[in-house]
Design an enzyme around this catalytic site. Structure first.
Site, PDB file in Angstrom:
ATOM      1  N   LYS A  13     -24.484  33.376  -6.929  1.00 51.64           N
ATOM      2  CA  LYS A  13     -23.669  32.918  -8.067  1.00 51.64           C
ATOM      3  C   LYS A  13     -23.479  31.411  -8.073  1.00 51.64           C
ATOM      4  O   LYS A  13     -23.428  30.788  -9.138  1.00 51.64           O
ATOM      5  CB  LYS A  13     -22.314  33.628  -8.090  1.00 51.64           C
ATOM      6  CG  LYS A  13     -21.369  33.255  -6.961  1.00 51.64           C
ATOM      7  CD  LYS A  13     -20.064  34.032  -7.065  1.00 51.64           C
ATOM      8  CE  LYS A  13     -19.178  33.790  -5.855  1.00 51.64           C
ATOM      9  NZ  LYS A  13     -18.720  32.430  -5.725  1.00 51.64           N
ATOM     10  N   ARG A  88     -10.233  35.014  -6.883  1.00 53.14           N
ATOM     11  CA  ARG A  88     -10.779  35.949  -5.899  1.00 53.14           C
ATOM     12  C   ARG A  88     -10.032  37.280  -5.917  1.00 53.14           C
ATOM     13  O   ARG A  88     -10.520  38.264  -5.359  1.00 53.14           O
ATOM     14  CB  ARG A  88     -10.679  35.357  -4.492  1.00 53.14           C
ATOM     15  CG  ARG A  88     -11.636  34.216  -4.215  1.00 53.14           C
ATOM     16  CD  ARG A  88     -11.504  33.740  -2.784  1.00 53.14           C
ATOM     17  NE  ARG A  88     -12.296  32.554  -2.510  1.00 53.14           N
ATOM     18  CZ  ARG A  88     -13.574  32.542  -2.179  1.00 53.14           C
ATOM     19  NH1 ARG A  88     -14.221  33.683  -2.084  1.00 53.14           N
ATOM     20  NH2 ARG A  88     -14.211  31.423  -1.940  1.00 53.14           N
ATOM     21  N   ARG A 123     -31.915  33.744   6.663  1.00 54.60           N
ATOM     22  CA  ARG A 123     -31.813  32.323   6.340  1.00 54.60           C
ATOM     23  C   ARG A 123     -31.747  31.474   7.606  1.00 54.60           C
ATOM     24  O   ARG A 123     -31.083  31.830   8.577  1.00 54.60           O
ATOM     25  CB  ARG A 123     -30.552  32.097   5.479  1.00 54.60           C
ATOM     26  CG  ARG A 123     -30.484  30.750   4.803  1.00 54.60           C
ATOM     27  CD  ARG A 123     -29.555  30.788   3.611  1.00 54.60           C
ATOM     28  NE  ARG A 123     -28.202  31.243   3.941  1.00 54.60           N
ATOM     29  CZ  ARG A 123     -27.244  31.407   3.032  1.00 54.60           C
ATOM     30  NH1 ARG A 123     -27.505  31.192   1.761  1.00 54.60           N
ATOM     31  NH2 ARG A 123     -26.045  31.799   3.395  1.00 54.60           N
ATOM     32  N   ARG A 156     -27.026  30.158  10.915  1.00 62.91           N
ATOM     33  CA  ARG A 156     -25.602  29.848  10.925  1.00 62.91           C
ATOM     34  C   ARG A 156     -24.793  31.090  11.272  1.00 62.91           C
ATOM     35  O   ARG A 156     -25.212  32.218  10.988  1.00 62.91           O
ATOM     36  CB  ARG A 156     -25.156  29.334   9.544  1.00 62.91           C
ATOM     37  CG  ARG A 156     -25.873  28.078   9.077  1.00 62.91           C
ATOM     38  CD  ARG A 156     -25.318  27.564   7.765  1.00 62.91           C
ATOM     39  NE  ARG A 156     -25.163  28.657   6.791  1.00 62.91           N
ATOM     40  CZ  ARG A 156     -24.668  28.475   5.567  1.00 62.91           C
ATOM     41  NH1 ARG A 156     -24.275  27.290   5.176  1.00 62.91           N
ATOM     42  NH2 ARG A 156     -24.567  29.493   4.726  1.00 62.91           N
ATOM     43  N   ARG A 167     -17.899  40.026   5.414  1.00 58.42           N
ATOM     44  CA  ARG A 167     -17.607  39.285   4.183  1.00 58.42           C
ATOM     45  C   ARG A 167     -17.808  40.166   2.951  1.00 58.42           C
ATOM     46  O   ARG A 167     -17.048  40.087   1.985  1.00 58.42           O
ATOM     47  CB  ARG A 167     -18.505  38.042   4.100  1.00 58.42           C
ATOM     48  CG  ARG A 167     -18.132  36.966   5.112  1.00 58.42           C
ATOM     49  CD  ARG A 167     -19.163  35.856   5.136  1.00 58.42           C
ATOM     50  NE  ARG A 167     -19.149  35.084   3.893  1.00 58.42           N
ATOM     51  CZ  ARG A 167     -20.110  34.238   3.540  1.00 58.42           C
ATOM     52  NH1 ARG A 167     -21.169  34.071   4.329  1.00 58.42           N
ATOM     53  NH2 ARG A 167     -20.028  33.560   2.418  1.00 58.42           N
TER      54      ARG A 167
END
Length: 210
Positions: A13, A88, A123, A156, A167
């Site tokens: 997003k 949120r 990633r 990361r 998450r």
């Protein structure tokens, strides 16, 4: 046009928000960025946020909302803005309504959890220059080595599978109810996230035109 972008962490997003921002010449208002700016400028709300951050606590809604309100009152938001990372929760959305802020469209970028976990866990980021790679979609010429500067590529902590799943769990519990909230107001448009960013962008721009 006043737009909100919704989507789970890793759904893309933020990328879509930036593309639409340039296309429509309206600013993207990212919660993280404006909190950092408020801290740097030592605004009244920024100083309040600093107390919580330094104590290792989450910045409470009333402070975040105050910082958002200050930012949306700036002149560059007069012709429209994009909210990325806010609201949120339902209480934050209601606070936005209470400010008298009219939202024209809410774009929800939908990507399946398993695809997000795969995308994020693969990633890799260069420790030296920050260049981004992916073990499947954007491989470096030499494994573990940055093409740009020869630095070491690392994953990361935020991209570790267990962190990504946590998450996503928080997103489904706290943020996903916003879809129903905005659907009931006739504002929600769902965009199915595609493998290629350009394909998602085409769908996003079409959703804004409809």
């Amino acid at each position: 046009m006043n737009i909100i972008f919704l989507g789970a962490p890793g759904a893309g997003k933020g990328t879509q928000a930036e593309i639409v921002s340039k296309k429509l010449s309206i600013p993207t208002v990212s919660t993280g960025n404006i909190i950092r700016a408020a801290l740097k400028d030592e605004t009244e709300m920024g100083l309040k946020a600093k107390e919580y951050i330094e104590a290792g606590k989450l910045v409470p809604d009333d402070v975040v909302i105050g910082i958002i309100k200050d930012r949306l009152s700036e002149s560059d938001c007069a012709k429209g803005f994009i909210l990325d990372g806010f609201p949120r929760t339902i209480p934050q959305a209601k606070a936005l309504d209470d400010m008298g802020i009219v939202i024209d469209k809410v774009i929800d970028i939908e990507v399946a959890d398993e695809n997000i976990a795969k995308r994020m866990s693969g990633r890799r980021v260069c420790k030296s220059c920050g260049s981004s790679y992916h073990t499947e979609y954007k491989k470096p010429a030499k494994e573990g080595v940055c093409n740009a500067c020869g630095g070491e590529l690392v994953r990361r902590k935020d991209d570790a599978p267990e962190t990504v799943l946590e998450r996503l769990k928080v997103y489904h519990e706290e943020t996903e109810p916003l879809k129903e909230y905005y659907a009931s107001k006739g504002k929600l448009v769902i965009v199915e996230g595609q493998e290629e960013v350009s394909d998602t962008t085409a769908l996003t721009l079409k959703a804004l035109e409809d």
